[in-house]
Design a protein around this motif. Structure first.
Motif, PDB file in Angstrom:
ATOM      1  N   ALA A   1       0.833  -1.204   0.000  1.00 22.06           N
ATOM      2  CA  ALA A   1       0.000   0.000   0.000  1.00 22.06           C
ATOM      3  C   ALA A   1       0.868   1.255   0.000  1.00 22.06           C
ATOM      4  O   ALA A   1       0.585   2.225  -0.718  1.00 22.06           O
ATOM      5  CB  ALA A   1      -0.931  -0.006   1.211  1.00 22.06           C
ATOM      6  N   ALA A   2       1.942   1.246   0.777  1.00 20.98           N
ATOM      7  CA  ALA A   2       2.845   2.398   0.825  1.00 20.98           C
ATOM      8  C   ALA A   2       3.546   2.595  -0.513  1.00 20.98           C
ATOM      9  O   ALA A   2       3.722   3.735  -0.977  1.00 20.98           O
ATOM     10  CB  ALA A   2       3.865   2.214   1.936  1.00 20.98           C
ATOM     11  N   LEU A   3       3.950   1.500  -1.159  1.00 22.68           N
ATOM     12  CA  LEU A   3       4.593   1.589  -2.470  1.00 22.68           C
ATOM     13  C   LEU A   3       3.632   2.194  -3.493  1.00 22.68           C
ATOM     14  O   LEU A   3       4.023   3.055  -4.301  1.00 22.68           O
ATOM     15  CB  LEU A   3       5.045   0.204  -2.905  1.00 22.68           C
ATOM     16  N   LEU A   4       2.377   1.742  -3.466  1.00 22.83           N
ATOM     17  CA  LEU A   4       1.390   2.254  -4.415  1.00 22.83           C
ATOM     18  C   LEU A   4       1.093   3.729  -4.174  1.00 22.83           C
ATOM     19  O   LEU A   4       0.935   4.508  -5.124  1.00 22.83           O
ATOM     20  CB  LEU A   4       0.098   1.440  -4.334  1.00 22.83           C
ATOM     21  N   ARG A   5       1.032   4.137  -2.905  1.00 20.06           N
ATOM     22  CA  ARG A   5       0.778   5.543  -2.621  1.00 20.06           C
ATOM     23  C   ARG A   5       1.945   6.405  -3.112  1.00 20.06           C
ATOM     24  O   ARG A   5       1.735   7.479  -3.678  1.00 20.06           O
ATOM     25  CB  ARG A   5       0.534   5.781  -1.134  1.00 20.06           C
ATOM     26  N   ARG A   6       3.170   5.928  -2.919  1.00 20.52           N
ATOM     27  CA  ARG A   6       4.327   6.678  -3.390  1.00 20.52           C
ATOM     28  C   ARG A   6       4.295   6.805  -4.912  1.00 20.52           C
ATOM     29  O   ARG A   6       4.566   7.879  -5.469  1.00 20.52           O
ATOM     30  CB  ARG A   6       5.613   5.963  -2.954  1.00 20.52           C
ATOM     31  N   ALA A   7       3.939   5.720  -5.585  1.00 21.81           N
ATOM     32  CA  ALA A   7       3.854   5.752  -7.050  1.00 21.81           C
ATOM     33  C   ALA A   7       2.754   6.700  -7.514  1.00 21.81           C
ATOM     34  O   ALA A   7       2.918   7.417  -8.505  1.00 21.81           O
ATOM     35  CB  ALA A   7       3.597   4.340  -7.582  1.00 21.81           C
ATOM     36  N   TRP A   8       1.645   6.705  -6.796  1.00 23.46           N
ATOM     37  CA  TRP A   8       0.522   7.596  -7.134  1.00 23.46           C
ATOM     38  C   TRP A   8       0.945   9.063  -7.013  1.00 23.46           C
ATOM     39  O   TRP A   8       0.652   9.875  -7.900  1.00 23.46           O
ATOM     40  CB  TRP A   8      -0.647   7.269  -6.203  1.00 23.46           C
ATOM     41  N   LEU A   9       1.674   9.392  -5.966  1.00 23.88           N
ATOM     42  CA  LEU A   9       2.144  10.771  -5.802  1.00 23.88           C
ATOM     43  C   LEU A   9       3.179  11.126  -6.868  1.00 23.88           C
ATOM     44  O   LEU A   9       3.220  12.266  -7.345  1.00 23.88           O
ATOM     45  CB  LEU A   9       2.734  10.967  -4.407  1.00 23.88           C
ATOM     46  N   ASP A  10       3.991  10.161  -7.254  1.00 21.57           N
ATOM     47  CA  ASP A  10       5.034  10.417  -8.245  1.00 21.57           C
ATOM     48  C   ASP A  10       4.461  10.551  -9.656  1.00 21.57           C
ATOM     49  O   ASP A  10       4.904  11.412 -10.433  1.00 21.57           O
ATOM     50  CB  ASP A  10       6.071   9.297  -8.240  1.00 21.57           C
ATOM     51  N   TYR A  11       3.507   9.686  -9.997  1.00 16.58           N
ATOM     52  CA  TYR A  11       3.012   9.608 -11.375  1.00 16.58           C
ATOM     53  C   TYR A  11       1.642  10.249 -11.576  1.00 16.58           C
ATOM     54  O   TYR A  11       1.210  10.413 -12.720  1.00 16.58           O
ATOM     55  CB  TYR A  11       2.972   8.147 -11.841  1.00 16.58           C
ATOM     56  N   GLN A  12       0.911  10.525 -10.516  1.00 12.62           N
ATOM     57  CA  GLN A  12      -0.388  11.216 -10.537  1.00 12.62           C
ATOM     58  C   GLN A  12      -1.548  10.341 -11.010  1.00 12.62           C
ATOM     59  O   GLN A  12      -2.679  10.523 -10.578  1.00 12.62           O
ATOM     60  CB  GLN A  12      -0.329  12.476 -11.398  1.00 12.62           C
ATOM     61  N   VAL A  13      -1.298   9.414 -11.912  1.00 13.23           N
ATOM     62  CA  VAL A  13      -2.316   8.492 -12.422  1.00 13.23           C
ATOM     63  C   VAL A  13      -1.724   7.087 -12.401  1.00 13.23           C
ATOM     64  O   VAL A  13      -0.613   6.879 -12.891  1.00 13.23           O
ATOM     65  CB  VAL A  13      -2.735   8.837 -13.869  1.00 13.23           C
ATOM     66  N   LEU A  14      -2.466   6.134 -11.817  1.00 13.73           N
ATOM     67  CA  LEU A  14      -2.047   4.733 -11.832  1.00 13.73           C
ATOM     68  C   LEU A  14      -3.076   3.900 -12.579  1.00 13.73           C
ATOM     69  O   LEU A  14      -4.284   4.077 -12.404  1.00 13.73           O
ATOM     70  CB  LEU A  14      -1.881   4.189 -10.410  1.00 13.73           C
ATOM     71  N   VAL A  15      -2.578   2.963 -13.399  1.00 12.16           N
ATOM     72  CA  VAL A  15      -3.430   2.078 -14.199  1.00 12.16           C
ATOM     73  C   VAL A  15      -3.166   0.640 -13.775  1.00 12.16           C
ATOM     74  O   VAL A  15      -2.015   0.188 -13.766  1.00 12.16           O
ATOM     75  CB  VAL A  15      -3.119   2.242 -15.701  1.00 12.16           C
ATOM     76  N   PHE A  16      -4.239  -0.088 -13.420  1.00  9.72           N
ATOM     77  CA  PHE A  16      -4.155  -1.506 -13.082  1.00  9.72           C
ATOM     78  C   PHE A  16      -5.009  -2.249 -14.112  1.00  9.72           C
ATOM     79  O   PHE A  16      -6.239  -2.133 -14.115  1.00  9.72           O
ATOM     80  CB  PHE A  16      -4.698  -1.773 -11.678  1.00  9.72           C
ATOM     81  N   ARG A  17      -4.356  -3.008 -14.990  1.00  8.26           N
ATOM     82  CA  ARG A  17      -5.078  -3.727 -16.039  1.00  8.26           C
ATOM     83  C   ARG A  17      -5.527  -5.103 -15.537  1.00  8.26           C
ATOM     84  O   ARG A  17      -4.974  -5.669 -14.593  1.00  8.26           O
ATOM     85  CB  ARG A  17      -4.164  -3.932 -17.247  1.00  8.26           C
ATOM     86  N   GLY A  18      -6.542  -5.652 -16.218  1.00 11.08           N
ATOM     87  CA  GLY A  18      -6.942  -7.039 -16.029  1.00 11.08           C
ATOM     88  C   GLY A  18      -7.447  -7.383 -14.655  1.00 11.08           C
ATOM     89  O   GLY A  18      -7.252  -8.515 -14.187  1.00 11.08           O
ATOM     90  N   GLN A  19      -8.132  -6.456 -13.995  1.00 14.76           N
ATOM     91  CA  GLN A  19      -8.674  -6.713 -12.665  1.00 14.76           C
ATOM     92  C   GLN A  19     -10.112  -7.254 -12.764  1.00 14.76           C
ATOM     93  O   GLN A  19     -10.799  -7.024 -13.753  1.00 14.76           O
ATOM     94  CB  GLN A  19      -8.651  -5.431 -11.831  1.00 14.76           C
ATOM     95  N   ASP A  20     -10.533  -7.963 -11.745  1.00 14.63           N
ATOM     96  CA  ASP A  20     -11.889  -8.528 -11.688  1.00 14.63           C
ATOM     97  C   ASP A  20     -12.488  -8.115 -10.350  1.00 14.63           C
ATOM     98  O   ASP A  20     -12.421  -8.865  -9.370  1.00 14.63           O
ATOM     99  CB  ASP A  20     -11.840 -10.051 -11.840  1.00 14.63           C
ATOM    100  N   LEU A  21     -13.065  -6.923 -10.295  1.00  8.89           N
ATOM    101  CA  LEU A  21     -13.475  -6.321  -9.032  1.00  8.89           C
ATOM    102  C   LEU A  21     -14.983  -6.191  -8.915  1.00  8.89           C
ATOM    103  O   LEU A  21     -15.633  -5.696  -9.840  1.00  8.89           O
ATOM    104  CB  LEU A  21     -12.867  -4.914  -8.889  1.00  8.89           C
ATOM    105  N   ASP A  22     -15.515  -6.600  -7.770  1.00  7.14           N
ATOM    106  CA  ASP A  22     -16.892  -6.220  -7.464  1.00  7.14           C
ATOM    107  C   ASP A  22     -16.847  -4.921  -6.655  1.00  7.14           C
ATOM    108  O   ASP A  22     -15.770  -4.394  -6.343  1.00  7.14           O
ATOM    109  CB  ASP A  22     -17.638  -7.341  -6.723  1.00  7.14           C
TER     110      ASP A  22
END
Length: 290
Positions: free
Chosen positions: A30-51
Protein backbone atom coordinates in the motif's frame (compact mmCIF):
# COMPACT_ATOMS: atom_id res chain seq x y z
CA UNK A 1 5.02 -12.03 -9.55
CA UNK A 2 6.99 -8.94 -8.58
CA UNK A 3 5.42 -5.50 -8.75
CA UNK A 4 6.48 -3.32 -11.67
CA UNK A 5 5.61 0.35 -12.21
CA UNK A 6 6.08 1.41 -15.83
CA UNK A 7 5.52 4.97 -17.11
CA UNK A 8 2.40 5.21 -19.28
CA UNK A 9 3.52 8.37 -21.11
CA UNK A 10 6.12 11.11 -21.01
CA UNK A 11 3.54 13.46 -19.48
CA UNK A 12 2.24 11.52 -16.47
CA UNK A 13 0.76 8.17 -15.47
CA UNK A 14 2.11 4.69 -14.82
CA UNK A 15 0.87 1.14 -15.33
CA UNK A 16 1.22 -1.14 -12.31
CA UNK A 17 1.66 -4.88 -12.85
CA UNK A 18 1.98 -7.70 -10.36
CA UNK A 19 -0.85 -6.54 -8.07
CA UNK A 20 -4.17 -8.39 -7.75
CA UNK A 21 -6.64 -5.87 -6.33
CA UNK A 22 -8.99 -8.72 -5.42
CA UNK A 23 -6.50 -9.97 -2.83
CA UNK A 24 -5.63 -8.31 0.49
CA UNK A 25 -2.88 -5.70 0.12
CA UNK A 26 -0.38 -5.41 2.95
CA UNK A 27 1.02 -2.19 4.37
CA UNK A 28 4.29 -2.28 2.45
CA UNK A 29 2.54 -2.69 -0.91
CA UNK A 30 0.00 0.00 0.00
CA UNK A 31 2.85 2.40 0.83
CA UNK A 32 4.59 1.59 -2.47
CA UNK A 33 1.39 2.25 -4.42
CA UNK A 34 0.78 5.54 -2.62
CA UNK A 35 4.33 6.68 -3.39
CA UNK A 36 3.85 5.75 -7.05
CA UNK A 37 0.52 7.60 -7.13
CA UNK A 38 2.14 10.77 -5.80
CA UNK A 39 5.03 10.42 -8.24
CA UNK A 40 3.01 9.61 -11.38
CA UNK A 41 -0.39 11.22 -10.54
CA UNK A 42 -2.32 8.49 -12.42
CA UNK A 43 -2.05 4.73 -11.83
CA UNK A 44 -3.43 2.08 -14.20
CA UNK A 45 -4.16 -1.51 -13.08
CA UNK A 46 -5.08 -3.73 -16.04
CA UNK A 47 -6.94 -7.04 -16.03
CA UNK A 48 -8.67 -6.71 -12.66
CA UNK A 49 -11.89 -8.53 -11.69
CA UNK A 50 -13.48 -6.32 -9.03
CA UNK A 51 -16.89 -6.22 -7.46
CA UNK A 52 -18.03 -3.10 -5.64
CA UNK A 53 -16.90 -4.42 -2.25
CA UNK A 54 -13.32 -5.06 -3.36
CA UNK A 55 -13.17 -1.70 -5.13
CA UNK A 56 -14.22 0.02 -1.91
CA UNK A 57 -11.65 -1.97 0.05
CA UNK A 58 -8.92 -0.79 -2.30
CA UNK A 59 -10.23 2.78 -2.14
CA UNK A 60 -9.92 2.75 1.67
CA UNK A 61 -6.16 2.21 1.34
CA UNK A 62 -5.99 5.82 0.15
CA UNK A 63 -8.55 7.44 2.44
CA UNK A 64 -12.15 7.54 3.54
CA UNK A 65 -14.47 6.88 0.59
CA UNK A 66 -16.16 10.08 -0.53
CA UNK A 67 -19.88 10.63 -0.58
CA UNK A 68 -22.03 10.62 -3.71
CA UNK A 69 -23.68 14.00 -4.10
CA UNK A 70 -25.54 13.51 -7.38
CA UNK A 71 -28.80 11.55 -7.48
CA UNK A 72 -27.91 7.92 -8.10
CA UNK A 73 -29.67 4.60 -8.68
CA UNK A 74 -29.74 2.34 -5.68
CA UNK A 75 -28.92 -0.83 -7.62
CA UNK A 76 -26.29 -1.83 -10.16
CA UNK A 77 -26.74 -3.49 -13.54
CA UNK A 78 -26.96 -6.88 -11.82
CA UNK A 79 -29.66 -5.66 -9.44
CA UNK A 80 -27.34 -5.72 -6.40
CA UNK A 81 -27.84 -2.79 -3.98
CA UNK A 82 -25.03 -0.27 -4.31
CA UNK A 83 -22.96 0.46 -1.24
CA UNK A 84 -22.54 4.05 -0.04
CA UNK A 85 -19.65 5.65 -1.92
CA UNK A 86 -20.34 3.75 -5.15
CA UNK A 87 -21.47 5.61 -8.27
CA UNK A 88 -22.03 4.13 -11.72
CA UNK A 89 -20.91 6.19 -14.71
CA UNK A 90 -22.89 5.07 -17.72
CA UNK A 91 -25.02 5.94 -20.72
CA UNK A 92 -27.12 2.78 -20.12
CA UNK A 93 -30.77 3.24 -19.20
CA UNK A 94 -33.02 0.79 -17.38
CA UNK A 95 -36.78 1.29 -17.51
CA UNK A 96 -36.08 4.63 -19.17
CA UNK A 97 -33.92 5.89 -16.31
CA UNK A 98 -30.12 6.31 -16.31
CA UNK A 99 -28.32 3.43 -14.64
CA UNK A 100 -25.70 5.85 -13.38
CA UNK A 101 -24.39 9.36 -13.78
CA UNK A 102 -25.63 9.84 -17.34
CA UNK A 103 -22.46 10.69 -19.25
CA UNK A 104 -22.75 10.72 -23.02
CA UNK A 105 -20.29 11.87 -25.64
CA UNK A 106 -17.44 14.26 -25.01
CA UNK A 107 -16.68 15.97 -21.69
CA UNK A 108 -14.33 18.92 -21.18
CA UNK A 109 -11.35 18.90 -18.84
CA UNK A 110 -12.24 19.30 -15.17
CA UNK A 111 -11.21 18.35 -11.63
CA UNK A 112 -13.71 16.32 -9.60
CA UNK A 113 -15.52 18.31 -6.91
CA UNK A 114 -13.40 21.45 -7.42
CA UNK A 115 -16.62 23.42 -6.79
CA UNK A 116 -16.74 22.13 -3.21
CA UNK A 117 -14.85 23.58 -0.24
CA UNK A 118 -13.22 20.18 0.33
CA UNK A 119 -12.78 18.53 -3.09
CA UNK A 120 -12.33 14.80 -3.35
CA UNK A 121 -8.68 13.79 -3.29
CA UNK A 122 -8.61 10.63 -5.41
CA UNK A 123 -10.98 9.28 -8.05
CA UNK A 124 -11.02 5.63 -9.14
CA UNK A 125 -12.84 4.25 -12.17
CA UNK A 126 -13.29 0.54 -12.94
CA UNK A 127 -14.28 -0.46 -16.49
CA UNK A 128 -17.16 -2.92 -16.85
CA UNK A 129 -18.41 -2.22 -20.40
CA UNK A 130 -16.45 -0.23 -22.99
CA UNK A 131 -17.51 0.97 -26.47
CA UNK A 132 -15.67 -0.30 -29.52
CA UNK A 133 -14.05 3.10 -30.04
CA UNK A 134 -13.83 6.41 -28.20
CA UNK A 135 -14.79 7.10 -24.61
CA UNK A 136 -11.10 7.44 -23.75
CA UNK A 137 -10.06 9.47 -20.72
CA UNK A 138 -7.51 12.27 -21.11
CA UNK A 139 -5.40 13.20 -18.09
CA UNK A 140 -3.53 16.52 -17.94
CA UNK A 141 -0.56 17.21 -15.65
CA UNK A 142 -1.31 20.41 -13.71
CA UNK A 143 2.19 20.56 -12.23
CA UNK A 144 3.51 20.82 -15.79
CA UNK A 145 0.80 23.34 -16.69
CA UNK A 146 1.96 25.64 -13.88
CA UNK A 147 5.61 25.15 -14.80
CA UNK A 148 4.85 26.20 -18.40
CA UNK A 149 3.39 29.57 -17.41
CA UNK A 150 5.44 32.66 -18.11
CA UNK A 151 6.92 34.30 -15.03
CA UNK A 152 4.73 37.35 -15.57
CA UNK A 153 1.62 35.15 -15.61
CA UNK A 154 2.66 33.42 -12.39
CA UNK A 155 2.93 36.86 -10.81
CA UNK A 156 -0.54 37.83 -12.10
CA UNK A 157 -2.18 34.79 -10.52
CA UNK A 158 -0.30 35.00 -7.21
CA UNK A 159 -2.86 35.49 -4.45
CA UNK A 160 -5.76 35.15 -6.89
CA UNK A 161 -8.74 32.81 -6.52
CA UNK A 162 -11.04 31.40 -9.19
CA UNK A 163 -14.74 30.63 -8.87
CA UNK A 164 -15.52 26.99 -9.63
CA UNK A 165 -19.13 25.98 -10.30
CA UNK A 166 -21.09 22.80 -10.96
CA UNK A 167 -23.56 23.12 -13.85
CA UNK A 168 -23.23 20.10 -16.12
CA UNK A 169 -26.11 20.89 -18.47
CA UNK A 170 -24.19 23.77 -20.03
CA UNK A 171 -22.86 23.57 -23.58
CA UNK A 172 -20.55 26.58 -23.22
CA UNK A 173 -18.08 27.99 -20.68
CA UNK A 174 -19.49 28.57 -17.17
CA UNK A 175 -20.57 32.10 -16.22
CA UNK A 176 -21.01 33.49 -12.72
CA UNK A 177 -24.28 35.27 -12.04
CA UNK A 178 -25.78 37.35 -9.27
CA UNK A 179 -27.88 34.49 -7.86
CA UNK A 180 -25.78 31.34 -7.43
CA UNK A 181 -28.08 29.71 -4.87
CA UNK A 182 -29.07 26.89 -7.24
CA UNK A 183 -25.49 26.04 -8.25
CA UNK A 184 -22.79 24.40 -6.15
CA UNK A 185 -19.77 26.70 -6.19
CA UNK A 186 -16.62 27.67 -4.32
CA UNK A 187 -13.54 29.80 -4.95
CA UNK A 188 -10.09 28.20 -4.71
CA UNK A 189 -6.61 29.53 -5.48
CA UNK A 190 -5.78 29.70 -9.18
CA UNK A 191 -2.60 27.78 -8.33
CA UNK A 192 -2.41 25.50 -5.31
CA UNK A 193 0.38 23.78 -3.39
CA UNK A 194 -0.11 20.02 -3.20
CA UNK A 195 -0.42 19.14 0.49
CA UNK A 196 1.78 16.01 0.20
CA UNK A 197 4.32 16.75 -2.52
CA UNK A 198 4.58 20.50 -1.94
CA UNK A 199 4.59 21.12 -5.71
CA UNK A 200 2.61 23.95 -7.31
CA UNK A 201 -0.27 22.96 -9.59
CA UNK A 202 -2.59 25.03 -11.74
CA UNK A 203 -6.15 24.69 -10.45
CA UNK A 204 -8.44 25.89 -13.24
CA UNK A 205 -10.33 23.95 -15.91
CA UNK A 206 -12.60 24.50 -18.88
CA UNK A 207 -15.74 22.81 -17.53
CA UNK A 208 -16.04 24.48 -14.13
CA UNK A 209 -13.90 27.64 -13.84
CA UNK A 210 -16.23 30.63 -14.21
CA UNK A 211 -14.05 33.64 -13.42
CA UNK A 212 -10.92 34.98 -11.76
CA UNK A 213 -12.22 36.74 -8.66
CA UNK A 214 -11.69 40.49 -8.44
CA UNK A 215 -11.15 41.03 -12.18
CA UNK A 216 -13.32 42.65 -14.80
CA UNK A 217 -14.99 40.09 -17.05
CA UNK A 218 -12.86 40.78 -20.14
CA UNK A 219 -9.60 40.61 -18.19
CA UNK A 220 -10.74 37.46 -16.37
CA UNK A 221 -11.75 35.75 -19.62
CA UNK A 222 -8.44 36.59 -21.28
CA UNK A 223 -6.45 35.24 -18.34
CA UNK A 224 -8.54 32.07 -18.13
CA UNK A 225 -7.98 31.50 -21.87
CA UNK A 226 -4.22 31.79 -21.31
CA UNK A 227 -4.34 29.37 -18.38
CA UNK A 228 -6.49 26.86 -20.27
CA UNK A 229 -4.05 26.90 -23.18
CA UNK A 230 -1.29 25.86 -20.77
CA UNK A 231 -3.45 23.32 -18.95
CA UNK A 232 -4.67 21.56 -22.14
CA UNK A 233 -1.39 21.47 -24.05
CA UNK A 234 -1.21 18.01 -25.70
CA UNK A 235 2.38 17.72 -24.47
CA UNK A 236 1.20 17.33 -20.86
CA UNK A 237 -1.68 14.90 -21.58
CA UNK A 238 -1.89 11.11 -21.27
CA UNK A 239 -4.79 9.47 -23.14
CA UNK A 240 -6.04 6.28 -21.52
CA UNK A 241 -7.66 3.81 -23.91
CA UNK A 242 -9.93 1.68 -21.74
CA UNK A 243 -10.13 -2.09 -21.60
CA UNK A 244 -12.65 -4.06 -19.60
CA UNK A 245 -11.07 -4.80 -16.20
CA UNK A 246 -9.05 -1.58 -15.97
CA UNK A 247 -8.94 0.21 -12.63
CA UNK A 248 -7.55 3.74 -13.04
CA UNK A 249 -6.98 6.12 -10.14
CA UNK A 250 -5.85 9.74 -10.25
CA UNK A 251 -5.03 12.68 -7.98
CA UNK A 252 -7.56 15.51 -8.34
CA UNK A 253 -5.17 17.97 -6.69
CA UNK A 254 -2.76 17.93 -9.63
CA UNK A 255 -4.65 16.31 -12.53
CA UNK A 256 -7.60 17.32 -14.67
CA UNK A 257 -9.40 14.84 -16.88
CA UNK A 258 -11.66 14.83 -19.91
CA UNK A 259 -13.47 12.26 -22.05
CA UNK A 260 -13.45 11.76 -25.80
CA UNK A 261 -16.64 11.19 -27.77
CA UNK A 262 -17.98 7.69 -28.42
CA UNK A 263 -20.87 6.20 -30.43
CA UNK A 264 -24.18 7.02 -28.75
CA UNK A 265 -25.52 3.61 -29.80
CA UNK A 266 -22.86 1.75 -27.79
CA UNK A 267 -22.81 1.06 -24.05
CA UNK A 268 -20.27 2.43 -21.60
CA UNK A 269 -20.33 1.40 -17.95
CA UNK A 270 -17.76 2.19 -15.25
CA UNK A 271 -17.88 2.06 -11.46
CA UNK A 272 -16.60 5.13 -9.61
CA UNK A 273 -15.26 5.63 -6.10
CA UNK A 274 -13.47 8.60 -4.54
CA UNK A 275 -11.67 9.52 -1.35
CA UNK A 276 -12.49 12.50 0.82
CA UNK A 277 -10.14 15.45 0.61
CA UNK A 278 -9.48 18.79 2.26
CA UNK A 279 -9.46 22.39 1.15
CA UNK A 280 -6.47 23.22 -1.09
CA UNK A 281 -4.34 26.31 -0.39
CA UNK A 282 -1.91 28.38 -2.40
CA UNK A 283 1.02 27.89 -0.02
CA UNK A 284 2.04 25.04 2.27
CA UNK A 285 2.13 27.45 5.21
CA UNK A 286 -1.65 27.88 5.00
CA UNK A 287 -2.43 24.21 5.60
CA UNK A 288 -3.47 23.32 9.17
CA UNK A 289 -0.70 21.70 11.19
CA UNK A 290 -0.88 17.90 11.14
Amino acid sequence: MSIEILPASDALGAEVTGVDLNAPIDGDVAALLRRAWLDYQVLVFRGQDLDQHRQLAFTRLFGQPGGVFSPRPQRGLDGEPLEPGIMMVSNIRRDGKPLGLAHDGEMWFHSDMCYDENPHQATMLYAIEIPSRGGNTLFANMYAAYDRLAGTTRERIRGRTALQMHEYHRTDRPRARDDMSDVRHFSHPVAISHAETGRKALYVNRLMTARIDGMEEAESDALIDELLAASEDPGIVYEHVWRVGDLVMWDNRCVTHARTDFPETERRLLRRTTTEGSRPFETLAEYPAA
